[in-house]
Scaffold this active site. Structure first.
Site, PDB file in Angstrom:
ATOM      1  N   GLU A 199       0.838  -1.200   0.000  1.00 44.40           N
ATOM      2  CA  GLU A 199       0.000   0.000   0.000  1.00 44.40           C
ATOM      3  C   GLU A 199       0.875   1.252   0.000  1.00 44.40           C
ATOM      4  O   GLU A 199       0.962   1.974   0.995  1.00 44.40           O
ATOM      5  CB  GLU A 199      -0.953  -0.026   1.200  1.00 44.40           C
ATOM      6  CG  GLU A 199      -1.929  -1.196   1.155  1.00 44.40           C
ATOM      7  CD  GLU A 199      -2.807  -1.305   2.392  1.00 44.40           C
ATOM      8  OE1 GLU A 199      -2.855  -0.345   3.185  1.00 44.40           O
ATOM      9  OE2 GLU A 199      -3.445  -2.362   2.583  1.00 44.40           O
ATOM     10  N   ASP A 238      -7.791  -9.862   7.111  1.00 46.88           N
ATOM     11  CA  ASP A 238      -7.030  -8.614   7.051  1.00 46.88           C
ATOM     12  C   ASP A 238      -5.727  -8.688   7.851  1.00 46.88           C
ATOM     13  O   ASP A 238      -5.572  -9.492   8.758  1.00 46.88           O
ATOM     14  CB  ASP A 238      -7.903  -7.478   7.600  1.00 46.88           C
ATOM     15  CG  ASP A 238      -7.566  -6.128   6.997  1.00 46.88           C
ATOM     16  OD1 ASP A 238      -6.523  -6.001   6.338  1.00 46.88           O
ATOM     17  OD2 ASP A 238      -8.366  -5.194   7.190  1.00 46.88           O
ATOM     18  N   GLU A 276      -6.844  -7.097  -1.858  1.00 48.24           N
ATOM     19  CA  GLU A 276      -6.537  -5.666  -1.735  1.00 48.24           C
ATOM     20  C   GLU A 276      -5.152  -5.417  -2.332  1.00 48.24           C
ATOM     21  O   GLU A 276      -5.033  -5.181  -3.515  1.00 48.24           O
ATOM     22  CB  GLU A 276      -6.615  -5.224  -0.279  1.00 48.24           C
ATOM     23  CG  GLU A 276      -6.518  -3.708  -0.120  1.00 48.24           C
ATOM     24  CD  GLU A 276      -6.549  -3.275   1.332  1.00 48.24           C
ATOM     25  OE1 GLU A 276      -7.069  -2.193   1.596  1.00 48.24           O
ATOM     26  OE2 GLU A 276      -6.030  -4.017   2.188  1.00 48.24           O
ATOM     27  N   GLU A 284      -9.749   3.858   0.895  1.00 45.42           N
ATOM     28  CA  GLU A 284      -9.822   3.972   2.352  1.00 45.42           C
ATOM     29  C   GLU A 284      -8.809   4.973   2.910  1.00 45.42           C
ATOM     30  O   GLU A 284      -9.024   5.551   3.981  1.00 45.42           O
ATOM     31  CB  GLU A 284      -9.604   2.615   2.999  1.00 45.42           C
ATOM     32  CG  GLU A 284      -8.207   2.053   2.788  1.00 45.42           C
ATOM     33  CD  GLU A 284      -7.991   0.715   3.487  1.00 45.42           C
ATOM     34  OE1 GLU A 284      -8.979   0.103   3.912  1.00 45.42           O
ATOM     35  OE2 GLU A 284      -6.825   0.294   3.595  1.00 45.42           O
TER      36      GLU A 284
END
Length: 664
Positions: A167, A410, A459, A465
């Site tokens: 990310e 997650d 993801e 988000e």
């Protein structure tokens, strides 16, 4: 000298896809544009030529074992197997209803019980090791090198270590920016001699993930996280991660007889070709044990976490309670949405058997599952990975009793061998109980959705988000991931935010979040990004304010019969056309620069089309939710001029006119 060497090989490749000269082998793609020159002997190395351009100079490959042997050093080749494949692969779901799997292959078999298989596709090159050794082996290192010059332009997602969730933004810089031990996750995109090359991997099981660093002598060089001997709960977001505290001097302990992951380089002459590529999927293994996955159901999801369960105009106090989720189920029924998601808060994060509840706001899960089942709506539950890992059997047994349709797992944030194996254990246990899996805090896809079609999304992306707590999810980044991250497979970006702002007006709000860019950019993401399990990030009440937007978002498919790249330039803009049945969905986005794009409808079959067009309004650069909806007739082959505001986009729905008229 090199041109003479290549010409010599090309002369002898007329009758065969692979030819040998002394210790060298030439493998050619079906269209004759890609040539892989493999050299064996003291080392195993290969180089890649694309349309007479040497795009990858010689790079070495090897596999080192704990007994001191190095598979690939001074290895004597004993035989060679050639194969040409031209077949159609029919995925359970995908970006098309069929994928053309066409390649030439050579398997080089060596005396010390291993082989290396190379494949040449028209748009890429892949290789993998296979071993036939007894018992278990320990792999201490895998040598993977891509010998690119220090000044080669790259787009890379740099990370500080092996604890990460993929990310980050993509840094546009020379690949030498990865020197001094810096590492990048895959896919990594580079450009040399006007050709784009993306590096990634496929069919990753029982083995750690691959990263790239840079060496002055070797160019881009592979790295792997070592085996974790000890770890402990810690890290971000109240101990959701597990931090590795002790490692082994090897990267994997695995079966001695096995196939290792594919090392893949994707080749694109035009940037837009990167917007649709299925090589990762094609290199992945078919479902194990011929499992029947006909029950897997892609679709949309009502998502609670983005808007923090903040509702208005309802007759109850919104929150993690029965009435709120019953409200979401009713909304899903009204708009033919397949699932609702119950995110963080439904349970004790460290005990999945302990349901959250208060006297004032009870959460009656058995009732909600019964209610959802009666309405034909599935419920997906969120959980922390290491809690599920610790309570796997009892949790899955309880989920099955409740009627859970899927899990959102997650915060793995690792891809060492143990965690890679955790993914497969979850996929397998979920498949036995006909549950979907959406991995968050995850590493990039490697084709697992082919082997386990119930692993329906991933993801591994800096998604929408981030706008709840930073300014990092920008239109610039939104364009980048269409060209790079999407090469690996499905991505759960969680589009659909309805409060849209330009860069100047954007504000961070955890509970009342905004998006950067225009309303039409959010719309475009629903078809531009491939996401078989697509979240609707905003609240039912926000969507109900705009029936036209609500209709589009709930009706656009999540899986496709055909995909055509329309236009694109890395880092600037991207546009694709996707077909479901006889209806086409055309979407495009731009970075923070406004631009006019000429969209050619040459992909359409002949005829007239009823077109519903969503485009940025005249004031969208100041007021992000300003858009124009038009209905008009368009013709196959014509060109439509579309102006996108800063951070803007567009979304078209094109239906053959005779079909739309029949429905009236």
């Amino acid at each position: 000298m090199f041109k003479f060497f290549l010409a010599f090989f090309l002369t002898f490749s007329i009758l065969s896809t692979a030819q040998t000269r002394n210790d060298s082998t030439l493998l050619t793609s079906p269209d004759k544009n890609v040539h892989v020159i493999i050299k064996t002997g003291e080392r195993i190395s290969y180089r890649v030529v694309f349309k007479n351009k040497l795009i990858l100079p010689s790079g070495n490959i090897a596999l080192s074992l704990s007994d001191g042997s190095v598979l690939g050093h001074n290895s004597r080749m004993k035989s060679k197997k050639l194969l040409s494949v031209d077949k159609i692969v029919t995925p359970r779901y995908g970006m098309a209803d069929r994928y053309h799997d066409r390649y030439n292959e050579v398997e080089l078999q060596f005396e010390n019980q291993f082989s290396v298989t190379f494949r040449a596709y028209n748009n890429g090159v892949a290789y993998r090791f296979s071993t036939r050794l007894p018992g278990k082996i320990k792999v201490t290192n895998e040598e993977t090198t891509y010998r690119l010059g220090a000044d080669t332009r790259g787009w890379m997602q740099k990370v500080s270590g092996f604890l990460n969730s993929y990310e980050e933004h993509y840094l546009d810089a020379p690949v030498s920016a990865l020197d001094s031990g810096k590492i990048a996750v895959l896919p990594l995109l580079a450009e040399t001699k006007g050709v784009k090359i993306a590096f990634t991997e496929a069919d990753l099981f029982d083995y750690p993930g691959l990263y790239l660093t840079y060496s002055k002598t070797e160019g881009l060089k592979g790295m792997h996280p070592p085996v974790a001997l000890k770890d402990s709960v810690g890290g971000c977001c109240p101990d959701f991660e597990k931090l590795v505290t002790q490692t082994a001097p090897y990267i994997a302990e695995t079966n001695g007889t096995r196939k290792f992951p594919w090392r893949l380089m994707i080749v694109a002459e035009q940037d837009k070709e990167l917007l649709y590529n299925n090589l990762v999927y094609l290199l992945a293994a078919d479902p194990k044990n011929e499992t029947n996955f006909s029950w897997v159901k892609p679709g949309k999801v009502v998502w609670d976490w983005w808007f923090a369960n903040n509702l208005k105009g309802v007759g109850f106090t919104a929150g993690m309670n029965t009435e709120t989720y019953k409200h979401y189920i009713d909304f899903a029924v009204e708009h033919n949405i397949a699932y609702i998601n119950m995110d963080e808060g439904w349970s004790d994060q460290h005990n999945l058997l302990s349901v959250s509840s208060t006297n004032s706001q009870p959460l009656d899960l058995p009732y909600l599952f019964q209610y959802a089942s009666q309405k034909d709506v599935g419920i997906i539950l969120w959980c922390v990975w290491h809690t599920l890992d610790r309570q796997m059997k009892e949790s899955f047994d309880q989920f099955e009793k409740w009627g859970v349709k899927g899990l959102k797992v997650d915060f793995m944030d690792r891809d060492d061998q143990y965690v890679v194996n955790f993914y497969e254990r979850v996929a397998s246990e979920a498949a036995k109980r006909k549950m979907l899996v959406n991995f968050h805090g995850a590493f990039k896809p490697t084709g697992m959705e082919r082997t386990y079609p119930n692993v329906i999304n991933r993801e591994a992306v800096l998604g929408l988000e981030y706008n709840k707590f930073s300014k990092r999810s920008t239109p610039d980044h939104a364009v980048d991931i269409a060209f790079i991250r999407m090469l690996a497979g499905p991505l759960d970006y969680t589009a659909g935010g309805m409060t849209n702002a330009n860069a100047e007006d954007f504000r961070i709000s955890k509970n009342r979040p905004m998006t950067q860019g225009t309303r039409c950019q959010q719309l475009a993401m629903f078809a531009l990004y491939y996401s078989p399990l697509q979240m609707l990030s905003d609240s039912p009440e926000e969507y109900r304010k705009d029936p036209a937007i609500l209709h589009y978002i709930t009706s656009v498919p999540t899986v496709w019969d055909e995909t055509v790249p329309v236009a694109g330039m890395m880092g600037e803009y991207a546009a694709v056309a996707r077909r479901k049945g006889n209806v086409w969905y055309v979407s495009g986005i731009t970075n923070w620069a406004s631009r006019t794009l000429e969209v050619q409808l040459s992909f359409l079959p002949d005829g007239d089309y009823k077109a519903m067009l969503f485009t940025d309004g005249k004031n969208a650069s100041r007021i992000g939710d300003d858009y124009v909806q038009e209905i008009k007739t368009l013709h196959a082959g014509e060109t439509i001029s579309v102006t996108m505001a800063e951070g803007g986009g567009f979304a078209f729905v094109l239906e053959p006119k005779h079909d739309s008229e029949k429905e009236k």
